[in-house]
Design an enzyme around this catalytic site. Structure first.
Site, mmCIF file in Angstrom:
data_model
loop_
_atom_site.group_PDB
_atom_site.id
_atom_site.type_symbol
_atom_site.label_atom_id
_atom_site.label_comp_id
_atom_site.label_asym_id
_atom_site.label_seq_id
_atom_site.Cartn_x
_atom_site.Cartn_y
_atom_site.Cartn_z
ATOM 1 N N GLY A 1 0.826 -1.199 0.000
ATOM 2 C CA GLY A 1 0.000 0.000 0.000
ATOM 3 C C GLY A 1 0.860 1.248 0.000
ATOM 4 O O GLY A 1 0.407 2.324 -0.356
ATOM 5 N N ARG B 1 -13.226 -34.349 31.652
ATOM 6 C CA ARG B 1 -14.686 -34.219 31.724
ATOM 7 C C ARG B 1 -15.256 -35.618 31.841
ATOM 8 O O ARG B 1 -14.802 -36.531 31.161
ATOM 9 C CB ARG B 1 -15.231 -33.587 30.452
ATOM 10 C CG ARG B 1 -14.683 -32.218 30.129
ATOM 11 C CD ARG B 1 -15.284 -31.784 28.788
ATOM 12 N NE ARG B 1 -14.900 -30.433 28.431
ATOM 13 C CZ ARG B 1 -13.815 -30.125 27.726
ATOM 14 N NH1 ARG B 1 -12.992 -31.081 27.318
ATOM 15 N NH2 ARG B 1 -13.540 -28.883 27.443
ATOM 16 N N ARG C 1 -13.340 -33.607 36.680
ATOM 17 C CA ARG C 1 -14.524 -32.802 36.963
ATOM 18 C C ARG C 1 -15.742 -33.714 37.068
ATOM 19 O O ARG C 1 -16.012 -34.501 36.163
ATOM 20 C CB ARG C 1 -14.742 -31.780 35.854
ATOM 21 C CG ARG C 1 -15.966 -30.917 36.103
ATOM 22 C CD ARG C 1 -16.137 -29.863 35.048
ATOM 23 N NE ARG C 1 -16.593 -30.435 33.787
ATOM 24 C CZ ARG C 1 -16.710 -29.743 32.662
ATOM 25 N NH1 ARG C 1 -16.365 -28.472 32.629
ATOM 26 N NH2 ARG C 1 -17.131 -30.321 31.563
ATOM 27 N N GLU D 1 -15.865 -20.432 37.722
ATOM 28 C CA GLU D 1 -16.435 -20.137 36.406
ATOM 29 C C GLU D 1 -17.688 -19.273 36.492
ATOM 30 O O GLU D 1 -18.386 -19.080 35.515
ATOM 31 C CB GLU D 1 -16.711 -21.434 35.639
ATOM 32 C CG GLU D 1 -17.542 -22.435 36.419
ATOM 33 C CD GLU D 1 -17.661 -23.791 35.723
ATOM 34 O OE1 GLU D 1 -17.532 -23.838 34.488
ATOM 35 O OE2 GLU D 1 -17.893 -24.787 36.423
ATOM 36 N N GLY E 1 -12.317 -21.990 34.940
ATOM 37 C CA GLY E 1 -13.053 -22.482 33.775
ATOM 38 C C GLY E 1 -13.419 -21.267 32.947
ATOM 39 O O GLY E 1 -14.517 -20.735 33.034
ATOM 40 N N THR E 2 -12.475 -20.818 32.132
ATOM 41 C CA THR E 2 -12.649 -19.510 31.494
ATOM 42 C C THR E 2 -13.652 -19.528 30.346
ATOM 43 O O THR E 2 -14.060 -18.462 29.895
ATOM 44 C CB THR E 2 -11.291 -18.940 31.019
ATOM 45 O OG1 THR E 2 -10.613 -19.960 30.299
ATOM 46 C CG2 THR E 2 -10.465 -18.483 32.198
ATOM 47 N N ASP F 1 -16.820 -20.870 30.600
ATOM 48 C CA ASP F 1 -18.058 -20.442 31.254
ATOM 49 C C ASP F 1 -17.889 -19.099 31.946
ATOM 50 O O ASP F 1 -18.816 -18.298 31.981
ATOM 51 C CB ASP F 1 -18.538 -21.506 32.263
ATOM 52 C CG ASP F 1 -19.476 -22.510 31.589
ATOM 53 O OD1 ASP F 1 -20.005 -22.182 30.508
ATOM 54 O OD2 ASP F 1 -19.669 -23.606 32.138
ATOM 55 N N TYR G 1 -0.345 -23.670 36.698
ATOM 56 C CA TYR G 1 -0.307 -24.433 35.450
ATOM 57 C C TYR G 1 -1.377 -23.936 34.495
ATOM 58 O O TYR G 1 -2.338 -23.270 34.896
ATOM 59 C CB TYR G 1 -0.491 -25.930 35.707
ATOM 60 C CG TYR G 1 -1.868 -26.313 36.196
ATOM 61 C CD1 TYR G 1 -2.896 -26.583 35.285
ATOM 62 C CD2 TYR G 1 -2.156 -26.390 37.556
ATOM 63 C CE1 TYR G 1 -4.175 -26.915 35.734
ATOM 64 C CE2 TYR G 1 -3.422 -26.716 38.007
ATOM 65 C CZ TYR G 1 -4.430 -26.980 37.081
ATOM 66 O OH TYR G 1 -5.686 -27.296 37.506
#
Ligand code: ADP
Ligand code: MG
Ligand code: MG
Length: 889
Positions: A106, A575, A631, A759, A780-781, A783, A865
């Site tokens: 450009g 899970r 979990r 969460e 729990g990012t 949710d 962690y």
């Protein structure tokens, strides 16, 4: 503040601002740098980016001081080359080159041979004793200047040249004589006068200022603006201008121009790599007018090309070039991308910069440069883009193989996969069980398709975005996936599908490229990833440099094994609900859910217990000695319910309850907003027997593995969706009780922890209180992002892309953590948790655990962690190392 910096000749180069890209732009800074280490750089000067900003702010006008400084800098060039700008007898010519901080499409194209006019062209012909060269240069100058400075249509000039060539039967430009070029110059000037309304500028100073103005103006061109927006480049950087004495690659057969890399940018092999053209100028090499020749003898041989390499045709200049390559690498300590010109046997350097490279080449170069002593291990670790590793971790399509592309969708999960089309999850599983490779093709996927997704090599969906169910689950499993391929339409009755104009049936073969989103007919061969060699070496260095541990999100022994091969140091999220969907269990799960009372639920759960125990035993065997966060059941129960008539009939047979009765129970369980409904620890509170069964399965499995191998993992039992301390207290007591029961029965004890996911915003706020009960927090990012932003991940595809385009979110907050907002909750919860319990373990288990920017944030807030899906583990290891290095500074 100095705004014009001379370089080359006897210029000083000692002001650090001159070698600062933010001041003099990438090109200018590197020209000064090359000149300062004694490399042959044609003399010139750089007008700073600051001056460009000033010019634009002043309504596109130059300051008087600038005029004076440029005039002075011109005399620097004149003195260095011993010629004068505009001198009719022996003219100095210059190029005018743009150069922002980063190379940017450009921006104005370079103008070469500036300073030629009707008088100076004769002088140039005399002094060079080459009339042809002089007139060729003049016509190039008119052509370029008219295009990039006057904005005339370059097609007009090209056409005029083509006609002359055709009329004379010429093929290459090199066949034209001095007289041919002279007459072409006449024609070009005619075109300018007609199109521009004025004669071509003969005043060399007018030429120069016209070009400088054009460079500054190009910073605000539409093309440049679009590029800046797409690449997050601020609009207030401005561009520098470089004015530099011309050297000529078009002065006959001892002259040439070329581009080169000090190593092969595709493979990383340490061999000079590049192309050159004899008797040519500037962009001729890349313009494709003539076929360029190889730089080295070896490359020419390897390609089976006839035209001599530079090494063979110009051994002197080549030797000098090779020496410069080595000096530049030693100086910049990186692979360089170089532009050069040879004028009558003498080499001149016109540009250098750190070169772009493939992921494979980046690894090889970084590791080899450590071996060569050019850089140290931490610099090697810093140099690799973690996301680029993704290219290397999956089987990829053989680049040599032909591809018959049917359509393209979104590159939802990287890697290549080939197999037979299947249209539902059960068929996928059946065919895979008899040893077939299958590709699961669905309109979109849902939790019921998990077993089919697992059985398939890859997944193709007609609908859904980058964060659709198919995309997220496929990435988690490491299955290649192309989602949202709108051209795919499925006819379930005939079991056929159309992709554009192609009709295909179940069983036909296709190939997916989840890295590009391409869907291809037939089987395209793949090549396997290499986890050893340079990759392995770099990973060892990264591991030595990181503080944070890297775990994986995995729930099958195969995934755990894969993750450990990729270097996972534990499970951050196992899970348990996916285990409930398996064909052999779903009936017992449904009986449990639909049972009228606790006794009924317990009967069904008793059937599930041995199955769950077997699941955990298999996982724990693989994860010996490592921490495993498990979990307990999280999703709303209705996700497990039957929907089809046959399923109700089957369930009725198994329970002896009527179909109508079962349907009524199912309706009762319906929820309007299941994400905020009866799920997570709320299940454990209302139906404690479910968590009891799961806890029992876990403890029995750990005790068994401990007894068998002596190497139990450390189970970290995690309660989802906790909002209050009391919820966790009740459930922790339940788990502790079950643990004691099992330990008594088994006559053995093992270590374990009970903790919670953070969460919900309330959990983050109340973290100090909740930490009274929790031995660990796992953020729990996914949710937490949903509940903080009030945005449902599954429904956000429609509006998130426009949100990102408009800059409302810098990136998709489900892909890269919203550090500003959600990040505050994470930081605050970490602080409050630690204030209550100093040794509390902190980790992250959302999708963000595999995103480098989010990982850097985790390092800053001191998490212990991160956890990522198996294929992202190496990316997380490298990103954690880089985050550690950045924090250590
Ligand atoms: P870009 O940023 O598009 O690469 P450059 O400013 O590097 O543009 O110019 C393109 C080419 O023009 C260079 O690679 C070089 O071959 C030629 N060129 C530029 N300045 C000169 C010069 N002073 N003498 C000879 N050739 C030049
Ligand atoms: Mg260019
Ligand atoms: Mg260049």
């Amino acid at each position: 503040m100095q705004t014009v910096y001379p370089f080359g000749g006897n210029a000083p180069h000692d002001d650090p601002r001159q070698r600062d890209k933010t001041v003099t732009g990438g090109k200018g800074a590197n020209l000064a740098e090359m000149a300062s280490i004694g490399l042959p750089v044609p003399p010139g000067f750089t007008i700073t980016t600051e001056e460009c900003v000033r010019y634009l702010q002043a309504g596109e006008s130059f300051r008087d001081e600038l005029k004076a400084e440029v005039a002075k800098a011109l005399t620097h060039i004149e003195a260095a080359v011993g010629k004068r700008f505009g001198d009719a007898a022996d003219p100095m010519l210059v190029s005018v080159r743009s150069g922002a901080r980063v190379s940017m499409p450009g921006m104005m194209d370079t103008v070469l041979n500036l300073g030629l006019n009707d008088a100076t062209v004769e002088g140039l012909a005399n002094t060079s004793e080459d009339e042809r060269f002089a007139w060729d240069s003049y016509r190039r100058f008119i052509q370029m200047y008219s295009d990039v400075v006057l904005g005339l249509d370059h097609g007009l000039f090209e056409e005029a040249l083509e006609i002359v060539k055709e009329d004379n039967g010429f093929y290459a430009d090199t066949e034209l004589s001095a007289d041919d070029w002279r007459s072409i110059v006449g024609q070009f000037k005619g075109i300018v006068e007609e199109e521009w309304g004025k004669p071509f500028p003969q005043d060399v100073h007018e030429q120069l200022w016209g070009a400088i103005r054009a460079v500054f103006d190009s910073w605000d061109s539409d093309r440049a603006k679009v590029y800046r927006r797409l690449n997050d480049i601020p609009g207030d950087w401005g561009t520098a201008v470089n004015v530099q004495a011309m050297v000529f690659g078009n002065m006959g057969d001892t002259s040439a121009t070329g581009v080169a890399f000090t190593r092969d940018p595709a493979t990383g092999v340490r061999a000079y790599y590049g192309e050159y053209l004899i008797n040519a100028q500037g962009e001729d090499v890349v313009a494709g007018i003539r076929t360029p020749q190889y730089l080295t003898h070896a490359a020419r041989e390897a390609a089976g090309a006839k035209a001599p390499s530079m090494e063979e045709a110009m051994p002197g200049a080549y030797g000098e070039l090779a020496r410069v390559f080595d000096l530049l690498e030693a100086h910049y300590k990186d692979m360089q991308d170089i532009e050069f010109t040879v004028e009558r046997g003498k080499l001149w350097m016109l540009q250098t910069r750190s070169g772009k490279r493939t992921a494979k080449a980046a690894l090889k170069m970084a590791v080899e440069m450590v071996g060569e002593g050019l850089i140290d291990q931490s610099e090697a670790v810093r140099r690799i883009d973690p996301m680029a590793l993704d290219q290397l971790l999956h089987p990829t399509l053989d680049p040599q193989a032909p591809r018959d592309v049917l359509t393209s969708g979104l590159p939802a999960s990287p890697g290549a996969a080939a197999g037979k089309i299947v249209l539902d999850a059960d068929t996928a599983e059946q065919w895979a069980n008899r040893g077939e490779k299958v590709i699961l093709v669905r309109v979109e996927t849902s939790p019921e398709d998990i077993h089919g997704m697992h059985a398939a090599q890859g997944i193709l969906t007609a609908r859904g975005g980058m964060t659709s169910h198919a995309a997220v689950v496929a990435r988690g499993m490491g299955r290649p996936c192309v989602s949202g391929a709108g051209a795919v339409s499925i006819d379930r009755n005939s079991r056929k599908l159309r992709i554009g104009s192609h009709e295909l049936s179940e069983g036909d073969e296709i190939t997916l490229d989840g890295t590009t989103g391409q869907v291809m007919l037939g089987i395209v061969p793949t090549v396997e990833p290499e986890l050893v060699g340079d990759f392995g070496t770099l990973m060892v260095w990264a591991d030595e440099l990181r503080r944070m541990r890297v775990r994986t999100n995995a729930e099958t022994p195969e995934d755990c094994r894969m993750a450990r091969q990729f270097g996972a140091e534990g499970i951050g999220l196992c899970r348990t609900e996916h285990m409930f969907f398996e064909a052999s269990r779903i009936s017992a799960v449904r009986q449990m859910i639909l049972a009228e009372d606790e006794a009924g639920r317990r009967r069904a759960l008793a059937q599930l217990l041995p199955e769950q125990r077997a699941d955990f035993t298999a996982i724990f065997e693989v994860m010996a000695g490592l921490p495993c966060t498990i979990r307990l059941l999280d999703p709303p129960l209705h996700e497990f319910l039957p929907t089809r008539d046959e399923e109700f009939a089957e369930l009725s047979d198994a329970t002896g309850l009527g179909v109508d009765h079962l349907r009524r129970r199912a309706d009762e369980l319906h929820e309007f907003n299941p994400m905020l409904g009866h799920r997570g620890c709320r299940l454990g509170i209302t139906y404690p027997e479910i968590y009891e069964m799961q806890a029992r399965a876990i403890f029995e499995a750990v005790c068994d593995v401990q007894a068998a191998s002596g190497k139990a993992p450390l189970p970290e039992i995690m309660i989802p969706l906790v909002a209050t301390r009391r919820e966790l207290a009740i459930l922790k007591a339940l788990i502790d009780r079950v643990a004691e029961e099992v330990f008594t029965e088994k006559g053995a004890r093992v270590d374990y922890l009970v903790g919670t996911m953070i969460e919900l915003p309330r959990a983050a706020l109340m973290a100090g209180d909740i930490a009274q009960e929790a031995a660990f927090f796992s953020f729990g990012t996914n949710d937490l992002t949903q509940t903080t932003l009030g945005v449902s991940r599954d429904d956000s595809a429609r509006f998130l892309a426009p949100y990102v385009d408009k800059g409302i979110f810098p990136r998709d907050p489900f892909v890269s953590l919203d550090i500003e907002g959600v990040g505050q909750l994470v930081e605050l919860a970490a602080e409050r948790g630690r204030a209550t319990r100093t040794e509390i373990k902190l980790g992250i288990c959302g999708e963000h655990g595999g995103d480098p920017a989010s990982i850097a944030f985790c390092e800053q807030v001191g998490l212990d962690y991160v956890s990522a899906s198996p294929y992202r583990v190496p990316i997380a290891r490298l990103a954690a190392a880089q985050a550690g290095l950045a924090a250590g500074k």
